[in-house]
Design a protein around this motif. Structure first.
Motif, PDB file in Angstrom:
ATOM      1  N   ASP A  47      28.119  41.604  37.066  1.00  0.00           N
ATOM      2  CA  ASP A  47      29.118  41.574  37.990  1.00  0.00           C
ATOM      3  C   ASP A  47      30.128  40.629  37.265  1.00  0.00           C
ATOM      4  O   ASP A  47      29.497  39.378  36.626  1.00  0.00           O
ATOM      5  CB  ASP A  47      28.881  40.962  39.446  1.00  0.00           C
ATOM      6  CG  ASP A  47      27.846  42.005  40.285  1.00  0.00           C
ATOM      7  OD1 ASP A  47      28.453  43.674  40.005  1.00  0.00           O
ATOM      8  OD2 ASP A  47      27.352  41.521  41.197  1.00  0.00           O
ATOM      9  N   VAL A  48      31.245  40.955  37.948  1.00  0.00           N
ATOM     10  CA  VAL A  48      32.040  39.733  37.707  1.00  0.00           C
ATOM     11  C   VAL A  48      32.187  38.910  39.339  1.00  0.00           C
ATOM     12  O   VAL A  48      32.020  38.906  40.045  1.00  0.00           O
ATOM     13  CB  VAL A  48      33.684  39.921  37.871  1.00  0.00           C
ATOM     14  CG1 VAL A  48      33.340  41.111  35.453  1.00  0.00           C
ATOM     15  CG2 VAL A  48      34.245  41.564  38.464  1.00  0.00           C
ATOM     16  N   VAL A  49      33.293  37.478  39.221  1.00  0.00           N
ATOM     17  CA  VAL A  49      33.068  37.047  40.114  1.00  0.00           C
ATOM     18  C   VAL A  49      34.010  37.463  40.873  1.00  0.00           C
ATOM     19  O   VAL A  49      34.938  38.294  40.879  1.00  0.00           O
ATOM     20  CB  VAL A  49      33.410  35.341  39.939  1.00  0.00           C
ATOM     21  CG1 VAL A  49      34.316  34.601  41.520  1.00  0.00           C
ATOM     22  CG2 VAL A  49      32.816  35.251  38.523  1.00  0.00           C
ATOM     23  N   ASP A  50      33.755  37.575  42.200  1.00  0.00           N
ATOM     24  CA  ASP A  50      35.025  37.809  43.109  1.00  0.00           C
ATOM     25  C   ASP A  50      34.784  36.206  43.982  1.00  0.00           C
ATOM     26  O   ASP A  50      34.375  35.977  43.996  1.00  0.00           O
ATOM     27  CB  ASP A  50      34.446  39.447  44.008  1.00  0.00           C
ATOM     28  CG  ASP A  50      33.951  39.799  44.386  1.00  0.00           C
ATOM     29  OD1 ASP A  50      33.234  38.554  45.489  1.00  0.00           O
ATOM     30  OD2 ASP A  50      33.310  40.456  45.169  1.00  0.00           O
ATOM     31  N   TYR A  51      36.393  36.571  45.007  1.00  0.00           N
ATOM     32  CA  TYR A  51      36.382  35.607  46.591  1.00  0.00           C
ATOM     33  C   TYR A  51      35.260  35.363  47.540  1.00  0.00           C
ATOM     34  O   TYR A  51      34.758  34.440  47.417  1.00  0.00           O
ATOM     35  CB  TYR A  51      37.549  36.001  46.973  1.00  0.00           C
ATOM     36  CG  TYR A  51      39.073  35.837  45.854  1.00  0.00           C
ATOM     37  CD1 TYR A  51      39.124  34.172  45.275  1.00  0.00           C
ATOM     38  CD2 TYR A  51      39.790  36.755  45.567  1.00  0.00           C
ATOM     39  CE1 TYR A  51      40.336  33.874  45.018  1.00  0.00           C
ATOM     40  CE2 TYR A  51      40.804  36.547  44.571  1.00  0.00           C
ATOM     41  CZ  TYR A  51      41.500  34.977  44.662  1.00  0.00           C
ATOM     42  OH  TYR A  51      42.304  34.522  43.749  1.00  0.00           O
TER      43      TYR A  51
END
Length: 267
Positions: A64-68
């Motif tokens: 995954d990538v970082v999200d808020y």
């Protein structure tokens, strides 16, 4: 015992003066290798504490990538990291915290055809994944490969964990198969952010204890806690002789991919 530099003697001072660790124990940590699968709610605090402790090689697996929505509990990621791969975001913080540590990153999902190669070089595995299919795959791979690992799961105000070592109860001894799809996810039911920190830190402690060969691991018991009333309890379990992967007559002898169903636990 390794020859510590002046900076390392200061960095690891509280370990070196600690009965049960000392210089020899710190050397074991510096030579140890721990893999964290999932750089989210559980993997974040585990990664920080293992890096701080000086574990020599730490692997991070996450696609995954970082999200808020991660930032409420995945404390290794900061606001400027949004849209950055989680493994890279985590590696930056770990190397900044402790340059001694070698961080290996795997920006990918785990599957039956790649997990054995990934776990093969590590002494201990931490399961910080966010779905039941991955948890059962990690369990089966570690049991078949003779690898110790820590399972962890969180939801709402609750957490649970068990540590498996060869010869002791595994995840499937307690939960034979994934639960029905009626189990809510964290995105549906929510989770108190600090719960991830509580459980991820426990998992890090289990990894450190294993590398040091001190204390009692959470084997043959499921540690469950509820943060609303701050109650912890142990549920004793036994190695199940009819377990499909570690029992007397196992039916699971090869790894297969399960359906990535519900339980978006740390995401």
């Amino acid at each position: 015992m390794m020859d510590f530099t002046k900076e390392q003697l200061e960095r690891y001072n509280r370990h070196i003066i600690l009965d049960g660790v000392g210089g020899e124990g710190q050397t074991k940590l510096n030579e140890g290798k721990v893999l964290i699968i999932g750089a989210g709610g559980l993997g974040a605090p585990a990664a920080l504490y293992l890096a701080a402790a000086g574990v020599g090689t730490i692997g991070l697996v996450d696609s995954d990538v970082v999200d808020y929505s991660n930032l409420q509990r995945q404390v290794i990621h900061f606001t400027p990291d949004v849209d950055k791969p989680k493994v890279e975001s985590a590696k930056e913080k770990m190397n900044s915290l402790n340059p001694d540590v070698k961080v290996e990153t795997y920006h990918k999902l785990i599957f039956a055809d790649n997990i054995n190669e990934i776990i093969s070089g590590y002494d201990f595995i931490i399961d910080g994944t966010d779905n039941f299919a991955a948890k059962f795959l990690i369990n089966d791979a570690c049991v078949l490969a003779g690898k110790p690992f820590s399972h962890g799961g969180i939801l709402r105000f609750d957490g649970q964990t068990i540590t498996h070592t060869p010869g002791n109860a595994c995840y499937r001894c307690i939960f034979k198969q994934p639960p029905p799809n009626s189990v809510p996810t964290c995105s549906q039911a929510g989770v108190l952010g600090a719960i991830a920190g509580m459980l991820g830190t426990i998992q890090a402690a289990e990894a450190l204890k294993y590398l040091l060969n001190v204390g009692e691991l959470i084997t043959n018991r499921l540690l469950i806690f509820n943060a609303l009333n701050m109650e912890f309890r142990n549920v004793n379990v036994k190695k199940n002789t009819s377990c499909p992967v570690c029992g007397d007559n196992p039916t699971i002898t090869e790894l297969t991919d399960g359906e990535q169903a519900v339980c978006d636990i740390e995401k």
